[in-house]
Design an enzyme around this catalytic site. Structure first.
Site, PDB file in Angstrom:
ATOM      1  N   TYR A  54       0.799  -1.248  -0.256  1.00 40.22           N
ATOM      2  CA  TYR A  54       0.124   0.169   0.099  1.00 40.22           C
ATOM      3  C   TYR A  54       1.069   1.343  -0.051  1.00 40.22           C
ATOM      4  O   TYR A  54       2.063   1.444   0.887  1.00 40.22           O
ATOM      5  CB  TYR A  54      -0.615   0.368   1.006  1.00 40.22           C
ATOM      6  CG  TYR A  54      -2.366  -1.559   1.756  1.00 40.22           C
ATOM      7  CD1 TYR A  54      -2.540  -1.815   0.517  1.00 40.22           C
ATOM      8  CD2 TYR A  54      -2.010  -1.424   2.337  1.00 40.22           C
ATOM      9  CE1 TYR A  54      -2.947  -2.953   0.300  1.00 40.22           C
ATOM     10  CE2 TYR A  54      -3.288  -2.658   2.603  1.00 40.22           C
ATOM     11  CZ  TYR A  54      -3.783  -3.774   1.407  1.00 40.22           C
ATOM     12  OH  TYR A  54      -4.010  -4.144   1.479  1.00 40.22           O
ATOM     13  N   HIS A 138       0.340 -12.433   1.560  1.00 36.33           N
ATOM     14  CA  HIS A 138      -0.636 -11.284   0.944  1.00 36.33           C
ATOM     15  C   HIS A 138      -0.987 -10.847  -0.690  1.00 36.33           C
ATOM     16  O   HIS A 138       0.691 -12.327  -1.701  1.00 36.33           O
ATOM     17  CB  HIS A 138      -0.088  -9.728   0.627  1.00 36.33           C
ATOM     18  CG  HIS A 138      -0.733  -8.887   0.528  1.00 36.33           C
ATOM     19  ND1 HIS A 138      -0.388  -7.279   0.618  1.00 36.33           N
ATOM     20  CD2 HIS A 138      -2.182  -8.784  -0.050  1.00 36.33           C
ATOM     21  CE1 HIS A 138      -1.533  -6.684  -0.087  1.00 36.33           C
ATOM     22  NE2 HIS A 138      -2.322  -7.279   0.433  1.00 36.33           N
TER      23      HIS A 138
END
Length: 340
Positions: A54, A138
Site C-alpha cells: 500500500y 498477501h
C-alpha cells in the site's frame, strides 16, 4: 472484541483498512490520514490493517505514526508479506499499481522463508513498532507452491517463536483461502470482496470450512470497491467499472433499503458481520468523515422486514446468515476489553 481463531489476538468488530490513506488512486494529505486514524480510535476501532504494497510503504509509515499516540497494548495491527520492497532509482510514479506516490521502490514477489522475515523486518521499521500482532501472506494467487511450501512454514515458525500472535492469508478470492483453512493451521484469513451483498462466493466453502475449523475470517471489501456505498452509473466494482447487471442489482438493494428506512451502506456492513465465522469487517477509509459515516452505519439498527424482503425476493441467498431481528448494539465508544 473477537478473538482470532485459537490465538490470543483480539480484534474489534469494525476495523480500519489503511490502504486508502496511502494515496490509493488519489493523494491524501498527512493531516487527513492522521485524522482518519484518530477518528477511528475515538469510535472504538482497535484493529488496524496495512501492508508494504500500500503506497510502497506509505500506509505503514502513516499508520505507525498515528498509532504512536496510543498505548501499544490497546490495539491490534496486521501487516502482510509476499511483496518485498526494493529501492528503485528510475523515477516515475506508482499509479500503474493504484497508488499516487513516487516510485521510490518496486515490488518483488517473494514468499520464501527469508523473504517473509525480511519483509516483516521492513514493515516493523516503517511502522516504528517492535512487533505486529497478525501477519498475512498477501495475494499468493500465482505463487501457491512457494506460499504453502515456504511462506506458510515461515509464518508458523514466527508464531511459535512469539514474534507474531496470529498468522493467516489475505486474498481477493475464496478458493485458495479455503485451502489455507483446510490444509494449514492459520488463525485467520482475510477475504476481500467475496462475501458481500453482491458476491457470496465465500459462502459456498470458505465460511463453512472456517466455522468448522474454528478459524476466524476478516471480511474486507464490504462495499465492493464502492458500488454498495454509492450505486450509480460509472461506479466501480472490483476495481473496474460495474457491469450493467451488477449495477442494477445494487440499485435494487438500495431501493429496498430506502423503503425500509435504512441505508445500503448499513446493510452492506451488517450482512458481512452476521456470519458466525466473521470476526471483523475491515473498511478502507481515507478521511475522518468516512470513518464517522462507517461507524454510524455499522451501529445503525436495520429492520428485520428489510432482511426478510431480501431473502423472499432472492436478493440474498436462502442459506446466508442474516442479522438478528433485534440487532445487538455495535461499539461506538470505548471497547469493553483491550486486545492482547
Amino acid at each position: 472484541m473477537n478473538r482470532l481463531g485459537r490465538s490470543g489476538v483480539e480484534v474489534s468488530e469494525l476495523s480500519f483498512g489503511a490502504a486508502a490513506i496511502s494515496n490509493l488512486f488519489t493523494e491524501v494529505g498527512e493531516e487527513q490520514a492522521h485524522a482518519a486514524v484518530t477518528a477511528a480510535w475515538q469510535r472504538g476501532v482497535r484493529y488496524f490493517d496495512t501492508a508494504p504494497h500500500y503506497g510502497l510503504g506509505l500506509s505503514e509509515r502513516r499508520l505507525g505514526a498515528a498509532l504512536r499516540e496510543h498505548p501499544r497494548t490497546q490495539y491490534t495491527v496486521s501487516t502482510k508479506v509476499g511483496r518485498r520492497l526494493e529501492p528503485w532509482d528510475r523515477g516515475g510514479d506508482d499509479l500503474a499499481n493504484g497508488f499516487a506516490v513516487p516510485a521510490t521502490h518496486h515490488r518483488v514477489w517473494d514468499f520464501s522463508g527469508d523473504g517473509v522475515r525480511r519483509s516483516l523486518e521492513g514493515s516493523l521499521e516503517r511502522l516504528g513498532l517492535d512487533r505486529v500482532d497478525v501477519v498475512y501472506l498477501h495475494d499468493p494467487d500465482d505463487h501457491a507452491e512457494q506460499a504453502f511450501r515456504e511462506g506458510y512454514p515461515a509464518l508458523e515458525k514466527l508464531r511459535a517463536e512469539g514474534v507474531v500472535g496470529a498468522i493467516g492469508a489475505g486474498m481477493n478470492q475464496a478458493e485458495m483461502l479455503t485451502r489455507f483453512v483446510r490444509d494449514t493451521d492459520v488463525d485467520v484469513v482475510l477475504c476481500a470482496g467475496r462475501y458481500t451483498l453482491l458476491d457470496q462466493d465465500a459462502l459456498t466453502e470458505l465460511l463453512p470450512a472456517a466455522a468448522a475449523r474454528g478459524t476466524s475470517v476478516v471480511v474486507g471489501g464490504a462495499f465492493n470497491s464502492g458500488l454498495l456505498a454509492d450505486p450509480r452509473p460509472g461506479a466501480m466494482y472490483n476495481y473496474a467499472q460495474a457491469p450493467a447487471g451488477v449495477l442494477d442489482r445494487a440499485l435494487r438493494l438500495k431501493s429496498v433499503a430506502e423503503r425500509h428506512g435504512t441505508t445500503l451502506r448499513a446493510a452492506a456492513l451488517a450482512f458481512c458481520a452476521a456470519h458466525p465465522a466473521v470476526a471483523s469487517v475491515l473498511v478502507g477509509v481515507r478521511s475522518a468523515h468516512e470513518v464517522q459515516d462507517c461507524a454510524d452505519q455499522f451501529a445503525a439498527p436495520i429492520p428485520a422486514a428489510f432482511w426478510r424482503e431480501l431473502r423472499d425476493t432472492g436478493l440474498v441467498p436462502a442459506d446466508a446468515p442474516l442479522p438478528a431481528e433485534e440487532p445487538s448494539e455495535k461499539p461506538s465508544g470505548e471497547p469493553s476489553e483491550e486486545p492482547s
